[in-house]
Structure formats: C-alpha cells, structure tokens
Design a protein around this motif. Sequence first.
Motif, PDB file in Angstrom:
ATOM      1  N   LYS A 145       7.697  -9.700   0.522  1.00  0.00           N
ATOM      2  CA  LYS A 145       7.522  -8.369   0.246  1.00  0.00           C
ATOM      3  C   LYS A 145       8.480  -7.798  -0.721  1.00  0.00           C
ATOM      4  O   LYS A 145       8.199  -6.607  -1.303  1.00  0.00           O
ATOM      5  N   LEU A 146       9.581  -8.425  -0.725  1.00  0.00           N
ATOM      6  CA  LEU A 146      10.741  -7.909  -1.322  1.00  0.00           C
ATOM      7  C   LEU A 146      10.917  -8.228  -2.689  1.00  0.00           C
ATOM      8  O   LEU A 146      10.473  -9.258  -3.266  1.00  0.00           O
ATOM      9  N   SER A 147      11.453  -7.335  -3.703  1.00  0.00           N
ATOM     10  CA  SER A 147      11.697  -7.787  -5.145  1.00  0.00           C
ATOM     11  C   SER A 147      12.855  -7.681  -5.594  1.00  0.00           C
ATOM     12  O   SER A 147      13.566  -6.407  -5.095  1.00  0.00           O
ATOM     13  N   ASP A 148      13.251  -8.153  -6.605  1.00  0.00           N
ATOM     14  CA  ASP A 148      14.569  -7.705  -7.268  1.00  0.00           C
ATOM     15  C   ASP A 148      14.506  -7.998  -9.003  1.00  0.00           C
ATOM     16  O   ASP A 148      13.194  -8.140  -9.638  1.00  0.00           O
ATOM     17  N   GLU A 149      15.630  -7.946  -9.677  1.00  0.00           N
ATOM     18  CA  GLU A 149      15.396  -8.101 -11.027  1.00  0.00           C
ATOM     19  C   GLU A 149      15.092  -9.430 -11.683  1.00  0.00           C
ATOM     20  O   GLU A 149      14.647  -9.660 -12.553  1.00  0.00           O
ATOM     21  N   TYR A 150      15.063 -10.455 -10.550  1.00  0.00           N
ATOM     22  CA  TYR A 150      14.541 -11.750 -10.922  1.00  0.00           C
ATOM     23  C   TYR A 150      13.100 -12.180 -10.691  1.00  0.00           C
ATOM     24  O   TYR A 150      12.753 -13.048 -10.584  1.00  0.00           O
ATOM     25  N   VAL A 151      12.218 -11.003 -10.157  1.00  0.00           N
ATOM     26  CA  VAL A 151      11.000 -11.084 -10.069  1.00  0.00           C
ATOM     27  C   VAL A 151      10.205 -11.700 -10.951  1.00  0.00           C
ATOM     28  O   VAL A 151       9.115 -12.662 -10.495  1.00  0.00           O
ATOM     29  N   LYS A 152      10.120 -11.749 -12.160  1.00  0.00           N
ATOM     30  CA  LYS A 152       9.491 -12.387 -13.080  1.00  0.00           C
ATOM     31  C   LYS A 152       9.594 -13.853 -13.002  1.00  0.00           C
ATOM     32  O   LYS A 152       8.533 -14.616 -13.138  1.00  0.00           O
ATOM     33  N   GLY A 155      25.515 -19.307  -4.283  1.00  0.00           N
ATOM     34  CA  GLY A 155      24.448 -18.302  -3.912  1.00  0.00           C
ATOM     35  C   GLY A 155      24.922 -16.849  -4.260  1.00  0.00           C
ATOM     36  O   GLY A 155      24.115 -15.939  -4.716  1.00  0.00           O
ATOM     37  N   LEU A 156      26.162 -16.621  -4.198  1.00  0.00           N
ATOM     38  CA  LEU A 156      26.842 -15.114  -4.539  1.00  0.00           C
ATOM     39  C   LEU A 156      26.789 -14.903  -5.980  1.00  0.00           C
ATOM     40  O   LEU A 156      26.339 -13.944  -6.347  1.00  0.00           O
ATOM     41  N   ASP A 157      27.098 -16.118  -6.589  1.00  0.00           N
ATOM     42  CA  ASP A 157      27.352 -15.976  -8.130  1.00  0.00           C
ATOM     43  C   ASP A 157      25.742 -15.864  -8.758  1.00  0.00           C
ATOM     44  O   ASP A 157      25.619 -15.007  -9.715  1.00  0.00           O
ATOM     45  N   ASN A 158      24.765 -16.219  -8.222  1.00  0.00           N
ATOM     46  CA  ASN A 158      23.430 -16.302  -8.428  1.00  0.00           C
ATOM     47  C   ASN A 158      22.430 -15.195  -7.741  1.00  0.00           C
ATOM     48  O   ASN A 158      21.161 -15.199  -7.798  1.00  0.00           O
ATOM     49  N   ASN A 159      22.930 -14.364  -7.029  1.00  0.00           N
ATOM     50  CA  ASN A 159      22.361 -13.362  -6.388  1.00  0.00           C
ATOM     51  C   ASN A 159      21.147 -14.014  -5.479  1.00  0.00           C
ATOM     52  O   ASN A 159      20.187 -13.389  -5.263  1.00  0.00           O
ATOM     53  N   PHE A 160      21.575 -14.927  -4.650  1.00  0.00           N
ATOM     54  CA  PHE A 160      20.789 -15.597  -3.526  1.00  0.00           C
ATOM     55  C   PHE A 160      21.221 -15.092  -2.304  1.00  0.00           C
ATOM     56  O   PHE A 160      20.413 -15.403  -1.187  1.00  0.00           O
ATOM     57  N   ILE A 161      22.345 -14.352  -2.121  1.00  0.00           N
ATOM     58  CA  ILE A 161      22.787 -14.020  -0.745  1.00  0.00           C
ATOM     59  C   ILE A 161      22.849 -12.406  -0.735  1.00  0.00           C
ATOM     60  O   ILE A 161      23.291 -11.994  -1.295  1.00  0.00           O
ATOM     61  N   VAL A 162      22.316 -12.044   0.822  1.00  0.00           N
ATOM     62  CA  VAL A 162      22.561 -10.380   0.871  1.00  0.00           C
ATOM     63  C   VAL A 162      23.267 -10.184   2.120  1.00  0.00           C
ATOM     64  O   VAL A 162      23.147 -11.134   3.021  1.00  0.00           O
ATOM     65  N   ARG A 174       8.595 -12.779  -5.644  1.00  0.00           N
ATOM     66  CA  ARG A 174       9.071 -11.847  -4.741  1.00  0.00           C
ATOM     67  C   ARG A 174       9.720 -12.607  -3.944  1.00  0.00           C
ATOM     68  O   ARG A 174       9.779 -13.756  -3.690  1.00  0.00           O
ATOM     69  N   TYR A 175      10.674 -12.189  -2.970  1.00  0.00           N
ATOM     70  CA  TYR A 175      11.315 -12.814  -1.760  1.00  0.00           C
ATOM     71  C   TYR A 175      11.418 -12.234  -0.387  1.00  0.00           C
ATOM     72  O   TYR A 175      10.764 -11.069  -0.131  1.00  0.00           O
ATOM     73  N   THR A 176      11.688 -12.924   0.684  1.00  0.00           N
ATOM     74  CA  THR A 176      11.901 -12.480   1.965  1.00  0.00           C
ATOM     75  C   THR A 176      13.369 -12.778   2.366  1.00  0.00           C
ATOM     76  O   THR A 176      13.906 -13.700   1.526  1.00  0.00           O
TER      77      THR A 176
END
Length: 620
Positions: A224-231, A290-297, A235-237
């Motif tokens: 359901k979620l999306s970020d600047e990498y959606v293209k 993961g932090l460097d590539n925006n995979f962690i929240v 989307r992601y969960t």
Amino acid sequence: MNKYELAKKITQLEGLTNEEKASLVELLRSQKKYGLVWEDKPEEIETRLVDELPVLTEVPERAIVSESPDAPNHILIEGDNLEALTALAYTHEGKIDVIYIDPPYNTGNKDFVYNDSYVDREDGYRHSKWLSFMNKRLQIAKSLLSSGGVIFISIDDNEQAQLKLLCDEIFGSDNFITNIIWQSTAGSNTGNEIVTTTEYVLVYTSNRSRAHFDGQPPSADTFKLSDEYVKERGRYTLDKLDRRRVGGHYSEALNFPIEMPDGTLRYPGGGQQVNEGWNYLWSKTKVKWGLDNNFIVFKKNKEKWAVYCKRYQNVDNNNKPVDRTTPYRNLITSDLFNTAQGTAELANIFNIRPFAFPKPSGLVKFLLSTTVTTLHNATILDFFAGSGTTLHATMQLNAEDGGHRKCILVTNNENNICEEVTYERNKRVIQGYTTPKGEEVEGLHDNNLRYYRTNFLSRDKSVKNMRQLVRLATDMLCIKNDVYTEAEFCGKKINPNIARYFDNGQGNRMLVIYEERAIQLLVQLTAQTEDDGIKTMVYVFSPGADPYTDDFEDIAERVKLCALPSAIYEAYKRVLPKRKPKFLDEALQEMKAQAEAEANVQQTLDFGENDNMNEEGGEA
C-alpha cells in the motif's frame, strides 16, 4: 481376419450400392480400439463444406478505427463457427496464443441448436450430436494454437465428463493442465437435494513443455505504501526487522544495537539493553546498506522505537528484481466473479438484459491473465463469442498494462446476436457509454474493431473459380498479415482489378496480384524505387504452386512470394470434410497397405524363441 480382408468381403456383398459399400469401408477404417466412442451425426454445414469453400468478407461500414496508429486490430466474424474456423485455418494456423470458449452446455433446455433444431433431453442422440459438434471445431482449434498455446473451455456437469475425454483425445492427456472449479452462483436455499453452485473450466495446451503460465500477483492490499523509488521498486509494505529466535536459530552476532533517529540505541526486541533470544534479521553491514539505500524505517510509538525493513513489490532486499507472483489455484469462488456480475455488467452497457447468463468480463480477464500477463502481443480467439465478453476482457487487460493483444470473435447471427449484442457491446466499450444511473463510462478508444461475414464459392478448381477465390480472399489476406490500409504502389495508382497494395505505414506491406500479366510492370516499378530494407509480402495468382519466382529475380531480396490459391487450398485441405471417393479401389489399397504395415510391425516384435510357444504349451 484383419480389416483389409473384412473390407474386401464388404466389396463383394450383393444388394448394396457402391456408395453404401464405401460408407461401410470408411466406418470400418474409423473403428476405435480404445477411447470415447459416439454415433457421429453429420451437420448440414458439413454438407455445404463438401462442395463450397468459406471466405471472410469485410463489412467496411461497421469498422471502428482508432486515431491511434498503434491500436490493435480486433476481428469480429459473423457466421457459423465451423465456417469461420476453416477460414482461420489459413489465416492463423499456429498463431493463436490463447483460446477461450463458452460452448452450449447441452442442458436440454433450448441452449443447443443442431441442424436448425433445438436438442432436448429426450433426444436419444443428444450427447452424440454435441460431441460431433464439438469434435469438428476442437480439431481445427488445435491446429490454430501456437506451439505453447492454451485453450480454456467453460462447461458444466451435463457434458464435463465427455468433454474431458474428447479433449484428452484431441490435445493429448499429457497436455491437460487442470480443471478449474468456478463457483458461478451462491445457489438457492430451497429444495431437498444438494445444490450445485459450480461450473468448470477445462484447461489444455498444445504442448505442455512449451506452455507459458504467469503467476498471480499479490493482492492490491499487500503493498500500500510508496516512496520516491516507486517507479523502480514499486509500492512497499513494512516488516519488522527483529524476531525472537529459539535454539539453533539464535545468533549472537545478530544481537547488536542500532542507533535511532534521536541518538539512542535499540537492541532487537526493544530497549537499550540486550534481550536474550532476540535477533535482527540483517547483519550490521546489511543494516548500514539498508540505511544508505532507504530500505529501513524507524517508528516511535509511546516512547518506544521499532525498526522495520521495506519489502518492495518489484525488488528484493538486495534491490534486485524479484517475481513476487504465486501460482494460480484451480478454484474460483463466487465473491470474485459470478454470473450475476456478468448480467449486471451487460445491463449497465445496454440498459436492458439482451443476453442470458453472460460470463463476467472479470472471469475471462482472470483466465487470460494466467497466461498472457507477460505476453503483451498475444492473439486471443473465442469462437463461441456470445455477448463478446472475451474482447471486452482483452481490451481491459490492454488498458491496464499498455498491451497490444489482439482478439478474434466468432458468432452466428441467430436472433441478431452478432449485430445487436456482440458488435454493439464492444462498440460501446470502445466509444464509451452511459449507465442506467447516468454515469459516463469512458471508452477504451485505443482499439480497432473490424467486422466480417463468411461467404462461399465452389470447391471445383476451374480457372474462373480459382481467380475468384484469390479476389474474395483479399480481406482474409489483410487479416493474415494484419494490414488494412490500401495505398498507392510506388507512388502510382493501380487498377484494383489488376492488383491491390496495402501499407500500414509501420513497415507492414502487402501486394496482391490478380493478373499475372502485370508482374513485369510491377517489378519494374519496384526496381525504380529506393530499397528501404523492408520486404513486401506479395501474393500472386498462379494456376500452380509457383509464384512466378523467376519473374521477380531482379527484386528477389525485396519481396516474399506466395502463390494463390494453392496456399489456401493446401490449408483448407487439412480441415475441410473429405469428398467421398467414387470408387472403392483407393480406400481398399490404403487399407491393404495399413494391414501390411501392421504385419511388418508385428514381425519386428516377434522373437525367435517364442515361435513355437503353442507347441510348448504357451498361450494359444
């Protein structure tokens, strides 16, 4: 006594006409040793096809042509489907990727017409008539399928068992994929018997080793979620990054702190102290990546931090492309698609109910999606088109993913169904319509629809008939080559009685030459124009199989030649009903050769040590 010897005795019988003897010999030759057996019941259309050839003729005033030059060309054929399938045997042999059909279920309730009469439950040949009807059509359908083509056939309990055996015979039991069970209705709560709420969809392929099936994508609720990498990533969960581990699954190296956005440290399991038996799923190095590539929240709730990793739809946790689909199951429940939805869908388009029990487009789209999701240029056929649901579903798929799939529909015009329902429905779907509630539905404009009728001419191969066949077959050649725009040839207007030239402006060209005397002039015109490297498909009238190859020698690299009508005759010969021989000699010779061949095979299977089995008390 073998079949040949028995056939010879039949020819010596007195009191029978030569035609009756020939029929008995033919019956003997077709006798099966094992398999589904039924009393073949000839159709009137078969009788016509013994003497006449079907062709497809366009009804140009019904063409719907999009402004988009890339719009796929869909075909609607009005006529008996046996006639149309015969014509398609020339235009589309081995070219159909998917067939979906919804044939009459033979319920005995006026749903199946055979030779212009309804077949009711009391008809002693009810099942034989249906099997004869289906067998002829499925035999041709098999020849149309591509090397890995798939066919879906809707059916219910009235003929499901017989259809399964028939398809095993035609397509091969090894090419049976599954029997999909579809809950078509919720059923009634009244009555004293078990309520049937299901129908079936039999699935076969022309060659299981080459068949292609797509997986089922995750539900829309999963990501359901999306970020600047959606293209790129989709989307992601969110998944928690820590887990409690037991026994051998625990790793001391994975029990380390991660710095939170406020500078505090968090261990797996929560808090700033080590929690025994807890691990992060990723190593320290992986967490940094993961932090460097925006995979962690990081999320904070009631003063407590939690750590999540993003699970994207299109990439894995190494940012590599991933297929998250899962295999489709052979069970479809009514909450997804049911008959009531098909009825409501048609009523929305027409404001009335012009057709009983139409399949919902969602069901057909679901079936197509199992095999054409990644085949964006697939060709789809439905030769029991009914209300035209299959084309509607095909256009919906194209609209969703930008595909260029083409669909061919075939239906008769009984009660004006082809003109007033099949055509009209898809015309409205393409052009847009207003629902009974006044809602405007935008049309699926990027589609072309062309309307054809079956026509006939004599099978006798006189020069006059051959020339007429080439002229009448021009519309079929347009279908075969997917080119419909007539144009000037080499900048010149040519007499349409001599030749016709078609060019779609995108590298697809076709020249049909009716008068072979014009070849020299047409070759000269071609030679005078610049060669752009694109070959032209050239059909030439020829009384034989030679398309006057020598006359095209100077431009041989610029054309692909085909002699007509011999190519059409060859294709039709494989599917048209055979004419009965006037004499028995040929049939007898064939059977004699077959008997000799069987004898030779038997000799190769006999071993010397068994030659005297009877003398030694072996099998008699």
